[in-house]
Design a protein around this motif. Sequence first.
Motif, PDB file in Angstrom:
ATOM      1  N   ALA A  47       2.643 -13.606   2.216  1.00 64.48           N
ATOM      2  CA  ALA A  47       2.602 -12.168   2.527  1.00 64.48           C
ATOM      3  C   ALA A  47       3.759 -11.453   1.838  1.00 64.48           C
ATOM      4  N   LEU A  48       4.924 -12.052   1.888  1.00 59.71           N
ATOM      5  CA  LEU A  48       6.082 -11.435   1.247  1.00 59.71           C
ATOM      6  C   LEU A  48       5.900 -11.356  -0.266  1.00 59.71           C
ATOM      7  N   GLY A  49       5.285 -12.386  -0.845  1.00 55.54           N
ATOM      8  CA  GLY A  49       4.998 -12.362  -2.283  1.00 55.54           C
ATOM      9  C   GLY A  49       4.123 -11.177  -2.655  1.00 55.54           C
ATOM     10  N   GLU A  50       3.020 -11.008  -1.920  1.00 57.58           N
ATOM     11  CA  GLU A  50       2.124  -9.873  -2.204  1.00 57.58           C
ATOM     12  C   GLU A  50       2.844  -8.539  -1.980  1.00 57.58           C
ATOM     13  N   ALA A  51       3.719  -8.504  -0.970  1.00 54.28           N
ATOM     14  CA  ALA A  51       4.443  -7.253  -0.673  1.00 54.28           C
ATOM     15  C   ALA A  51       5.467  -6.942  -1.758  1.00 54.28           C
ATOM     16  N   TRP A  52       6.034  -7.989  -2.346  1.00 52.70           N
ATOM     17  CA  TRP A  52       7.129  -7.810  -3.302  1.00 52.70           C
ATOM     18  C   TRP A  52       6.603  -7.406  -4.673  1.00 52.70           C
ATOM     19  N   SER A  53       5.699  -8.201  -5.222  1.00 47.59           N
ATOM     20  CA  SER A  53       5.258  -7.925  -6.597  1.00 47.59           C
ATOM     21  C   SER A  53       3.749  -8.050  -6.757  1.00 47.59           C
ATOM     22  N   GLY A  54       3.034  -8.096  -5.618  1.00 51.36           N
ATOM     23  CA  GLY A  54       1.586  -8.186  -5.693  1.00 51.36           C
ATOM     24  C   GLY A  54       0.935  -6.859  -5.328  1.00 51.36           C
TER      25      GLY A  54
END
Lengths: 318, 318
Positions: free
Chosen positions: A118-125
């Motif tokens: 979830a954090l990945g998508e929030a950061w640069s996804g």
Amino acid sequence: MAKRYIGIDLGGTTVKLGIVDENGGLLYKAEKPTRGEEGPEASLARIADHARELAEAIGTPWSNVAGVGMGLPGFLDLEKGEIIRLTNIPWERVPVRSMLEAELGLPVAIDNDANAAALGEAWSGAGAGFNDLICITLGTGVGGGIIVGGRLVHGLSGMAGEIGHIPVEADGVRCGCGQRGCLETISSATGMTRLAREGLAQGRHSVLDEAEKRGELTTREIFAAAKDQDGLALDVVDRATDALGRVMAMLSVVNNPAAFIVGGGVSRAGDELFTPLRRSYAKHTLVEVANGVQILPARLGNDAGLIGAAGLVWNRGS
Amino acid sequence: MAKRYIGIDLGGTTVKLGIVDENGGLLYKAEKPTRGEEGPEASLARIADHARELAEAIGTPWSNVAGVGMGLPGFLDLEKGEIIRLTNIPWERVPVRSMLEAELGLPVAIDNDANAAALGEAWSGAGAGFNDLICITLGTGVGGGIIVGGRLVHGLSGMAGEIGHIPVEADGVRCGCGQRGCLETISSATGMTRLAREGLAQGRHSVLDEAEKRGELTTREIFAAAKDQDGLALDVVDRATDALGRVMAMLSVVNNPAAFIVGGGVSRAGDELFTPLRRSYAKHTLVEVANGVQILPARLGNDAGLIGAAGLVWNRGS
């Protein structure tokens, strides 16, 4: 020189490692065997070596790496930085954060793999630019990750985001968690294929019958059949998206996120999923609340977990 | 010298003002008429005078006041610091934040009154010490305020915490919001007295019949009758606490708060409410999630709104 972050996505058989820039952009990645059966000391020492190789491979001095994060499949004590127990790896009560910090000489943060993704998508996804969002993963189960004010929400015992276990059907089937009619029993891949099988068992005519006989009844077949206006397939997609839309409506009067990011295997159906899902959300959500809310497909695929893991060191969340 | 904060709780007929210390401790308060009909300029200028009088009354130099916050009943544009429209005060599109800042020469923050009250309880009320909590107000309606990581959650359009509009009964009565079976139609004072009246209309024998005939059927009467084992009253309390417990179970797999703080008129029933509510929550919540979660009565009563308003300047939330 710009800071770099290393993310590690630990799985039962393979471990994925990636080095990212300050914007969550993936610079380089590698995949190695986990070999969990060797025990945590040996396995983590090897993973630490792989992390150093990663930095070397793109010519990043170790002093430029600001931190390392690891996403793990299982139950963690986030405060202590410990594994309680994992899915598919026989490690228990392992102080993984301090072990990796000793190996690497860098700050280390850990989280469960759903939160890391979830954090990945929030950061640069797909979620980049949104401060408040909810990531939903439709796979074997239904997972979730909650971001408020740009930070991951964990809650009292790390159970924040377990939205697959919101009951949506009063007399639904029993869920693995012990409750009845959880979202996960309907809108996951497992739930959708179960609904299709139930329809076939009730004698409904459907092109899905052949897929079932070949042992190939998957959500991909269901969405393809729905596209061809197969009645049973349309009903299954309708029920799965109606349940998810209702849960998203409810989440909207809790945290009122600006966006829902939907990923996982089921989301590969694209418009066949997103069109009825957006329709269901609009139907079940107060217009003042739904206004401006975006429902977007996840964008990072399998890299979300390692990119998000890399972000864990600076995104301590709550 | 220690900083002070001023909170203003604007109501339709009276405005409450309070000056608090850095721990949210109320030092002094006053209540004045709102006189909204004079228009925002005149009314806000007078309120600014009252704020200065408040500091004077306890000998706080104006330079020691770090900020002023105002809780307002209605729809706000939080980003712009503007009133969109209010309940019971005929002001529309008023840039209240900049107007008060100009009057007072201090940073001003605004929020809706439900969020301000939640922040008050979180700061120095029953929620003090909890980083993640949800405040629920059971009054004419059901209001909510969400705190994550010590900060108020607003969301995309300020609709975070509108938990009264989570549907809990599929074929329930129509709610003011247009949906059916919202929590508010069952667990608010209005909802509970409606359920009691429906029971009486169906011919159920109950001591509540007399209260109804006197025009005095309130939740106080319902809880008193339930304590005396009146069947209808027990059913009403059971249905109201069952619905609220189910919503709290669901909120627990979203943000997994450490505590629920329950206030508002209905909460004055004390154990008669809290005992069945805790039972319902335990019944509907996964044990791993419920473990350690506290369900506590609000503690600040009518002061919650002005104490929380005073905290708005430093608690910008998300």
